[in-house]
Design a protein around this motif. Sequence first.
Motif, PDB file in Angstrom:
ATOM      1  N   SER A 675       0.835  -1.200   0.000  1.00 54.69           N
ATOM      2  CA  SER A 675       0.000   0.000   0.000  1.00 54.69           C
ATOM      3  C   SER A 675       0.869   1.248   0.000  1.00 54.69           C
ATOM      4  N   LEU A 676       0.226   2.376  -0.269  1.00 52.16           N
ATOM      5  CA  LEU A 676       0.952   3.642  -0.256  1.00 52.16           C
ATOM      6  C   LEU A 676       1.509   3.925   1.137  1.00 52.16           C
ATOM      7  N   ALA A 677       0.732   3.606   2.176  1.00 52.94           N
ATOM      8  CA  ALA A 677       1.187   3.845   3.553  1.00 52.94           C
ATOM      9  C   ALA A 677       2.404   3.002   3.901  1.00 52.94           C
ATOM     10  N   GLN A 678       2.539   1.841   3.262  1.00 54.84           N
ATOM     11  CA  GLN A 678       3.662   0.944   3.551  1.00 54.84           C
ATOM     12  C   GLN A 678       4.877   1.230   2.683  1.00 54.84           C
ATOM     13  N   THR A 679       4.709   2.090   1.691  1.00 56.80           N
ATOM     14  CA  THR A 679       5.793   2.380   0.750  1.00 56.80           C
ATOM     15  C   THR A 679       6.649   3.522   1.277  1.00 56.80           C
ATOM     16  N   PRO A 680       7.942   3.314   1.439  1.00 55.16           N
ATOM     17  CA  PRO A 680       8.806   4.375   1.965  1.00 55.16           C
ATOM     18  C   PRO A 680       9.253   5.324   0.856  1.00 55.16           C
ATOM     19  N   VAL A 681      10.123   6.235   1.207  1.00 58.89           N
ATOM     20  CA  VAL A 681      10.775   7.083   0.206  1.00 58.89           C
ATOM     21  C   VAL A 681      11.499   6.170  -0.785  1.00 58.89           C
ATOM     22  N   LEU A 682      11.265   6.394  -2.077  1.00 60.44           N
ATOM     23  CA  LEU A 682      11.875   5.574  -3.121  1.00 60.44           C
ATOM     24  C   LEU A 682      12.659   6.484  -4.054  1.00 60.44           C
ATOM     25  N   ASP A 683      13.958   6.364  -4.002  1.00 61.59           N
ATOM     26  CA  ASP A 683      14.860   7.189  -4.809  1.00 61.59           C
ATOM     27  C   ASP A 683      15.499   6.306  -5.874  1.00 61.59           C
ATOM     28  N   VAL A 684      15.539   6.795  -7.105  1.00 62.19           N
ATOM     29  CA  VAL A 684      16.071   5.996  -8.203  1.00 62.19           C
ATOM     30  C   VAL A 684      17.264   6.707  -8.840  1.00 62.19           C
ATOM     31  N   MET A 685      18.358   6.000  -8.971  1.00 62.12           N
ATOM     32  CA  MET A 685      19.552   6.487  -9.651  1.00 62.12           C
ATOM     33  C   MET A 685      19.626   5.842 -11.029  1.00 62.12           C
ATOM     34  N   VAL A 686      19.688   6.654 -12.076  1.00 64.21           N
ATOM     35  CA  VAL A 686      19.824   6.158 -13.442  1.00 64.21           C
ATOM     36  C   VAL A 686      21.161   6.624 -13.984  1.00 64.21           C
ATOM     37  N   THR A 687      22.017   5.688 -14.363  1.00 66.48           N
ATOM     38  CA  THR A 687      23.312   6.026 -14.945  1.00 66.48           C
ATOM     39  C   THR A 687      23.444   5.370 -16.305  1.00 66.48           C
ATOM     40  N   SER A 688      24.407   5.847 -17.071  1.00 68.95           N
ATOM     41  CA  SER A 688      24.603   5.336 -18.426  1.00 68.95           C
ATOM     42  C   SER A 688      26.078   5.377 -18.752  1.00 68.95           C
ATOM     43  N   THR A 689      26.694   4.202 -18.834  1.00 67.96           N
ATOM     44  CA  THR A 689      28.128   4.144 -19.131  1.00 67.96           C
ATOM     45  C   THR A 689      28.452   3.130 -20.215  1.00 67.96           C
ATOM     46  N   GLY A 690      27.442   2.686 -20.958  1.00 67.36           N
ATOM     47  CA  GLY A 690      27.686   1.690 -21.988  1.00 67.36           C
ATOM     48  C   GLY A 690      27.644   2.287 -23.381  1.00 67.36           C
ATOM     49  N   ASP A 691      27.779   1.427 -24.365  1.00 64.36           N
ATOM     50  CA  ASP A 691      27.705   1.882 -25.753  1.00 64.36           C
ATOM     51  C   ASP A 691      26.537   1.253 -26.500  1.00 64.36           C
ATOM     52  N   ARG A 692      25.695   0.521 -25.773  1.00 65.05           N
ATOM     53  CA  ARG A 692      24.502  -0.055 -26.381  1.00 65.05           C
ATOM     54  C   ARG A 692      23.428  -0.175 -25.297  1.00 65.05           C
ATOM     55  N   PRO A 693      22.164  -0.037 -25.683  1.00 68.97           N
ATOM     56  CA  PRO A 693      21.093  -0.137 -24.695  1.00 68.97           C
ATOM     57  C   PRO A 693      20.796  -1.585 -24.330  1.00 68.97           C
ATOM     58  N   GLU A 694      20.562  -1.810 -23.050  1.00 65.53           N
ATOM     59  CA  GLU A 694      20.108  -3.109 -22.571  1.00 65.53           C
ATOM     60  C   GLU A 694      18.674  -2.954 -22.074  1.00 65.53           C
ATOM     61  N   GLY A 695      18.068  -4.011 -21.598  1.00 67.24           N
ATOM     62  CA  GLY A 695      16.686  -3.944 -21.147  1.00 67.24           C
ATOM     63  C   GLY A 695      16.533  -3.212 -19.828  1.00 67.24           C
ATOM     64  N   VAL A 696      15.306  -2.743 -19.568  1.00 66.89           N
ATOM     65  CA  VAL A 696      14.997  -2.015 -18.340  1.00 66.89           C
ATOM     66  C   VAL A 696      13.820  -2.645 -17.595  1.00 66.89           C
ATOM     67  N   GLY A 697      12.787  -3.056 -18.313  1.00 70.29           N
ATOM     68  CA  GLY A 697      11.519  -3.436 -17.710  1.00 70.29           C
ATOM     69  C   GLY A 697      11.576  -4.563 -16.701  1.00 70.29           C
ATOM     70  N   GLU A 698      12.563  -5.452 -16.816  1.00 71.80           N
ATOM     71  CA  GLU A 698      12.621  -6.600 -15.911  1.00 71.80           C
ATOM     72  C   GLU A 698      13.646  -6.425 -14.799  1.00 71.80           C
ATOM     73  N   GLU A 699      14.210  -5.239 -14.683  1.00 75.50           N
ATOM     74  CA  GLU A 699      15.298  -5.039 -13.726  1.00 75.50           C
ATOM     75  C   GLU A 699      14.836  -4.618 -12.334  1.00 75.50           C
ATOM     76  N   GLY A 700      13.615  -4.133 -12.186  1.00 73.47           N
ATOM     77  CA  GLY A 700      13.167  -3.706 -10.867  1.00 73.47           C
ATOM     78  C   GLY A 700      12.904  -4.824  -9.885  1.00 73.47           C
ATOM     79  N   PRO A 701      12.223  -5.907 -10.294  1.00 76.21           N
ATOM     80  CA  PRO A 701      11.807  -6.919  -9.306  1.00 76.21           C
ATOM     81  C   PRO A 701      12.912  -7.755  -8.655  1.00 76.21           C
ATOM     82  N   PRO A 702      13.984  -8.184  -9.353  1.00 81.50           N
ATOM     83  CA  PRO A 702      14.843  -9.212  -8.752  1.00 81.50           C
ATOM     84  C   PRO A 702      15.535  -8.843  -7.449  1.00 81.50           C
TER      85      PRO A 702
END
Length: 734
Positions: A675-702
């Motif tokens: 729930s929203l009440a159970q969700t704490p502050v969520l800060d996301v850092m996005v960096t980019s140091t490669g030369d080709r794009p990789e996937g994003v959509g499946e990276e949050g859950p693991p």
Amino acid sequence: MTEDITTVRSPARRNFLKSSLVAGAWVLGSSTIPMLNSLAADEAGKAGSTFASPFDFWLSIDGTGVVTAYTTVTNLGQGTHAAIAQIVAEELEMSLANVRIEHAPVIKQFHREWPPGITTFASAGFNSALETIAPACAAARQMLLQAAALQWQVDVKNCVAVNAQVTHAATGRSLPYTALIKAAAILAPPEKPVIKSPKDWKVLGQSTPRPDIPARVDGSAVFGIDVQRPGMLMAAVLHAPRFGSSLQSVDDGPALAVKGVRKVVHLPNAVAVVAERYWIAHKAVQLLKPVWQDGAHASINTAEMRSSLLRAVAAGDGKLFPRPKKQKEGAAETAMKEASSIIDTSFDVPFLAHATMEPLNATVEVTATGAQVWLSTQSQTDTQNGVAKALGFQPEQVQIHTQHAGGGFGRRLEHDFAIEAALIAKAAGACVKTIWSRENDMQAGYYRPITAARVQLALDKDHLPMVLRLDTAGPSLLEYTRVTNSPARNGLDWTYIMGWFGSSYKFPLFDTRWTRVDFGVPCSYWRSVGNSQNCFFLEHTLEQAARKAGMDSLEYRRRLLQHNPKAIAFVNALAERAGWNTPLPKGYYRGFAMNGNSFLFSAHIVEIAVSKPGQFRLVKITAGINPGVVANPKAVEAQMMGGTLFGLSAALFGEISFRDGQVEQGNFDSYRLVSLAQTPVLDVMVTSTGDRPEGVGEEGPPSIGPAIANALLAASGKPVTRLPLSQAGWKLMA
């Protein structure tokens, strides 16, 4: 990468890429859109390929300058369509306001080798567009430049495209694209269009607004469940309460007595009521009392399944995964005997539902010559083939109309609900929208497989890994899924080793095995697939190794990442972002976990507060991702937020359990989301140091689950060996 356009070529014909005007629009492809013919497939076949060229059919530019790009990526709400629009604006040097993205027709000319056919999975949407739409746009740009150069009789190298027009700086001349369309359409498309390098991006790489958000907010976006057709009827379904059971008999009378009910349809494992309105159908189907013939697994219970899986991994008799370079059975056995110590932990995780916000649904109209299907789906080609087979048609006789999807997470890769809807519509002799209730959606499959794992990490005298022995057990999702993808290899379900081989960390030797234990419960791909549980098994094992070595969690990980400076830099950046080295108040603890490979990194640092044994509160979550190249930073941030909360719900509460063969959960009151009440502050850092794009959509859950587990280990000194945490003796406090 720089362009090399040094000469203007005369108009010519080519076999696989044609340029033409259709009703005033410039179409770059082998045929018109959307009413395409088989020319491209035939000509591609002559070249020895079963697939059309990578830039056939992808682009249309009308007389007003509006560009429409056709994508095979379903709009699941993940923001990929926004990134595709950025590709078009980038390559064509034009405003995003004049770019439109539509889903491609479900025909063979649009089939891809990967993902196979027309399918959306594996976080491959952006890369797919780079391989298809980007070259088409680059070709169009080069042809517009050539058209202007020919008209002005100047060297094309001195012409530039900017703001949807071509300019010649030396003479000050310029022409809008709309004035060049007819001339460009008769030119020969370049054989090898050159797309821009990320270092030259001006639109891509920026956080542009998502054009689909207003429609999603004001309700004007049409999802599968919103489809309306003239004379359409509605259907509700009642499935067998146990998997493997079949319909033996049912008295249709109680349902037919309800005003507005048109028909009762019997299916092999279900009964459906067709009515004028959905709630009429839903009410009527609940009045039926079907007699079911139970199958072989009618009495399964979660406790018994867990016991059998844990016994299987303890026995260690599974089949060995073939990986000859790192997997050497004899060497691994020797290393285990020579180890200074062994971290030995057995884990288990449950079946999980996909729990999409939009329940499964499909609208189908069947005639003597074919069928039309309107639905939210991730697997257009498999759905087309499956429905065609069920109705006795050829695939080309089934037209798929792709709608916005209210979440997929892998469930909409399956097409069982579409086949069911098609059979109901055929029996009713009318256009019928079938909607699964939330209870149907939750209880009728498919699920992430229930899994157990025993991880033995042998350490040398310096507490560094010598060999990793993995024994896993569970059902094979590859035996149940209808998705066209890589099959089992030598009888082994490869999803069980996702995240082990190719991990960011370095392990000298592996010994990985799998025991098939089937319970008759249909399983399928779930967001991040095997990584969703394997990251938990691996990272919690590494955390125990770090504690045994008496080392800081991150310092121990760095020792395993010495071969990968980019990974170390990512870990360091995330640690600084989260304030890892900042002292914590009494009763506060942190945990870290990472998922990734040599090119892609994602991780979480979680801060918790433990008030008393067995109770904790989430204080802060810091998520990080480096997907190589970033198309839209804010969209990536949103993806990581959504994926984090998806994985957080699973780690805290997620479980599909069985009692006497029946699923115990039926809605969000029993299958809880954070729930929203159970969700704490969520800060996301996005960096980019490669030369080709990789996937994003499946990276949050693991990595969110193991990060919490590692924080709880720091708090209690006891490993967390079972998920969800609500079943492992831990209660989340708001």
